[in-house]
Scaffold this motif. Structure first.
Motif, short mmCIF file in Angstrom:
data_model
loop_
_atom_site.label_atom_id
_atom_site.label_comp_id
_atom_site.label_asym_id
_atom_site.label_seq_id
_atom_site.Cartn_x
_atom_site.Cartn_y
_atom_site.Cartn_z
N UNK A 94 -8.31 11.06 -3.26
CA UNK A 94 -8.68 11.28 -1.87
C UNK A 94 -9.57 10.16 -1.35
N UNK A 95 -10.08 10.32 -0.13
CA UNK A 95 -11.00 9.34 0.45
C UNK A 95 -12.18 10.11 1.07
N UNK A 149 -8.17 17.54 -15.81
CA UNK A 149 -8.04 17.14 -14.42
C UNK A 149 -9.09 16.07 -14.12
N UNK A 150 -8.72 15.14 -13.25
CA UNK A 150 -9.66 14.09 -12.86
C UNK A 150 -9.57 13.85 -11.36
N UNK A 151 -10.50 13.06 -10.86
CA UNK A 151 -10.48 12.77 -9.42
C UNK A 151 -10.60 11.27 -9.21
N UNK A 152 -10.13 10.83 -8.06
CA UNK A 152 -10.26 9.41 -7.72
C UNK A 152 -10.51 9.31 -6.23
N UNK A 153 -11.35 8.33 -5.88
CA UNK A 153 -11.70 8.14 -4.47
C UNK A 153 -11.32 6.74 -4.05
N UNK A 154 -10.55 6.67 -2.99
CA UNK A 154 -10.16 5.37 -2.46
C UNK A 154 -11.24 4.91 -1.47
N UNK A 155 -11.97 3.89 -1.84
CA UNK A 155 -13.03 3.40 -0.94
C UNK A 155 -12.46 2.43 0.07
N UNK A 205 -6.59 14.01 4.82
CA UNK A 205 -6.89 14.66 6.09
C UNK A 205 -6.22 13.91 7.22
N UNK A 206 -4.92 13.78 7.13
CA UNK A 206 -4.17 13.13 8.20
C UNK A 206 -2.73 13.53 8.07
N UNK A 207 -1.96 13.29 9.10
CA UNK A 207 -0.53 13.55 9.04
C UNK A 207 0.19 12.51 9.87
N UNK A 208 1.19 11.91 9.26
CA UNK A 208 2.03 10.97 10.00
C UNK A 208 3.31 11.74 10.31
N UNK A 209 3.44 12.15 11.56
CA UNK A 209 4.55 13.04 11.93
C UNK A 209 5.89 12.40 11.62
N UNK A 210 6.75 13.17 10.98
CA UNK A 210 8.08 12.66 10.68
C UNK A 210 8.20 12.06 9.31
N UNK A 259 2.03 12.59 4.76
CA UNK A 259 0.72 11.94 4.76
C UNK A 259 0.88 10.44 4.67
N UNK A 260 0.01 9.71 5.38
CA UNK A 260 0.11 8.25 5.38
C UNK A 260 -0.35 7.67 4.04
N UNK A 261 -1.39 8.25 3.46
CA UNK A 261 -1.88 7.73 2.18
C UNK A 261 -0.81 7.96 1.10
N UNK A 262 -0.13 9.09 1.20
CA UNK A 262 0.96 9.38 0.26
C UNK A 262 2.08 8.35 0.39
#
Ligand code: SF4
Ligand code: SF4
Lengths: 394, 105
Positions: free
Chosen positions: A268-269, A290-296, A321-326, A329-332
């Protein structure tokens, strides 16, 4: 000695601006970032900051004034959020195309409609293609630090690109936390004075900036922005190293938490990263790997770091926490691009959550882990999942 | 449009521009304002009546184009290469020494 003060994220951003000593700050108030220019105006009024503080009638003018000031050859700062950033949109391209190292603080906020002043990242993520570098802060300390880092990277001759530093609306902008304010002398040493090399006004050297770029030149001009962004990867890492030496705090393109033996990694960010760390600890106690990672750093996109991270995971869950319609997620989408040609890649799942300030709770995260576990066991699950969505009212 | 006084400069820059891209695509000559005369937009033009002028400099100060110069005796001189005919000078002149007249060929 660095001093510690308890302050809001907005104040931390204003302090960063004060320490960086910009010559021009232009701003228009917008929730939740209003306090940034407000605090800066106090600094200027009290004579603690020697900057031209320009009050304008819109965000479009704020960024335009910054472009003008930066093109004249001085260090420039502004702050905004959400619709304000959207109103700056066309000028953002101009700032990057003219290679002006403007730094901007963003209180990450949702976009209308409906009107919503709370946190998500749809504002900055919508500007990901403008040529601005993007940093996301997990807490108020990071908001301050990353603004200083952003100045240093932006002004590097190999980069010369503007940068935005996002910190989550209200979760950070209005929450008080202890923040270490570095010594002015150390910041001066770290940043130095901005000496413009390409963009400055000099009567003995008449130039035209932002000129017409004919088809014979335009593509090359855009390529140099691309190249500068590629250079930024290396420069950011160098600056992270230098920052650690000077201030003792370490930053990474992607910061990992308990990922070494993790089967499921949550990426996540921003401020959500803090929640994830606690959640990971809880799940670890239950014996779940389980682990976590943060994109700075989101722009330039940390492609190599994503590849290294993906090698460790069986399931890579992206929480955004975003959505690219169509598409989703943009980060995905970006992360998929980084992994597309990798021989071995984890199962990738996208979780859209926390839009418009909706709380991301441990129950939500449990749901993320449940879906990830199912995928890990070979069950077919949705690639894109809206978490915490109130389906019953649709 | 008359030939640009910067023709040689422009050719030099275009040559350099096609050989090397500058950061920020900066062009090392003054802007197009010296090359492109903007007076062609005009519908009305200021007509000056020297007898009424009291040399208060209002027109000179307020012309948004800087298209008004002062001559040796400090009377306004209108540069029709750049005057856009906005009429601000005529509006601000306290003695009505400037009148806007329709410009026809
Ligand atoms: S009409 Fe407008 S542009 Fe022309 S001289 Fe008067 S003020 Fe200047
Ligand atoms: S404003 Fe009128 S009176 Fe004053 S200098 Fe201009 S023309 Fe003359």
């Amino acid at each position: 000695m660095p001093m510690k003060k308890v302050m809001k994220g907005n104040e931390a951003a204003a302090w960063a601006a004060k320490l960086a000593k910009p010559k021009v700050v232009a701003a228009f108030p917008i929730t939740p970032s209003t306090l940034v220019p407000e605090k800066i105006s106090e600094f200027v009024a009290d004579g603690e900051m020697d900057a031209e503080f320009i009050k304008v009638e819109s965000e479009h003018s704020a960024i335009s004034a910054c472009v003008g000031a930066s093109a004249a050859g001085v260090r420039t700062f502004t702050a905004t959020a959400s619709q304000g950033l959207a109103l700056m949109h066309e000028v953002l391209f101009i700032a990057a195309g003219m290679r002006l190292p403007i730094v901007m603080a963003i209180g990450n906020r949702a976009l209308s409609a409906p009107i919503n002043i709370w946190n998500d990242w749809q504002d900055t993520i919508s500007e990901r293609d403008t040529g601005w570098m993007q940093f996301y802060a997990e807490n108020n300390q990071e908001a301050l630090d990353l603004i200083l880092i952003a100045f240093k990277v932006a002004e590097d001759e190999r980069v010369l690109l503007p940068a935005m530093v996002g910190f989550d609306a209200f979760i950070l902008t209005h929450t008080v936390e202890p923040v270490e304010i570095p010594d002015q002398e150390v910041v001066d040493e770290f940043l130095g004075e901005y000496v413009p090399k390409h963009a400055y006004l000099d009567p003995a050297r008449p130039i035209t900036q932002g000129a017409l770029g004919f088809p014979a030149h335009y593509m090359e001009a855009r390529y140099t922005v691309w190249e500068a962004m590629e250079n930024a990867r290396k420069v950011i890492k160098e600056v992270f190293d230098e920052f650690e030496k000077k201030f003792g705090r370490r930053y990474h393109m992607i910061e990992e938490y308990k990922t070494d033996d993790a089967e499921i990694i949550l990426l996540t960010m921003g401020s959500l990263a803090g929640t994830l760390k606690e959640f990971v600890d809880k799940k670890r106690e239950e014996g779940i790997k389980i682990g976590a990672a943060k994109m700075t750093v989101y722009r330039p996109f940390p492609i190599e770091e994503i590849r290294a991270l993906a090698k460790k995971a069986k399931v890579l869950a992206i929480l955004e926490k975003d959505i690219s319609f169509g598409i989703g997620g943009a980060v995905f989408a970006d992360t998929s691009r980084a992994l597309i040609n990798e021989k071995e890649k984890p199962i990738m799942l996208d979780f859209i959550l926390g839009l418009g300030g909706r709380d991301v709770t441990f129950e939500n995260l449990e749901e993320v882990v449940e879906i990830s576990k199912k995928a890990l066991e070979g069950e077919k699950v949705e690639e894109i999942n809206w978490i915490g969505l109130r389906k019953e009212i649709l | 449009m008359a030939e640009s006084p910067f023709k040689a400069d422009i050719e030099r820059v275009q040559k350099e521009y096609s050989e090397k891209m500058t950061p920020g695509a900066i062009v090392y000559i003054p802007g197009s304002s010296v090359v492109n005369k903007t007076g062609g937009w005009r519908v009305f033009m200021p007509k000056f009546n020297k007898d009424k002028c009291v040399r208060c400099f209002m027109c000179y100060t307020l012309c948004p184009e800087p298209a008004i110069y002062l001559d040796e005796e400090s009377y306004p001189v209108f540069d029709y290469d750049y005057c856009k005919g906005c009429g601000i000078c005529a509006n601000e002149c306290p003695t009505k020494a400037i009148e806007m007249v329709r410009e026809s060929k």
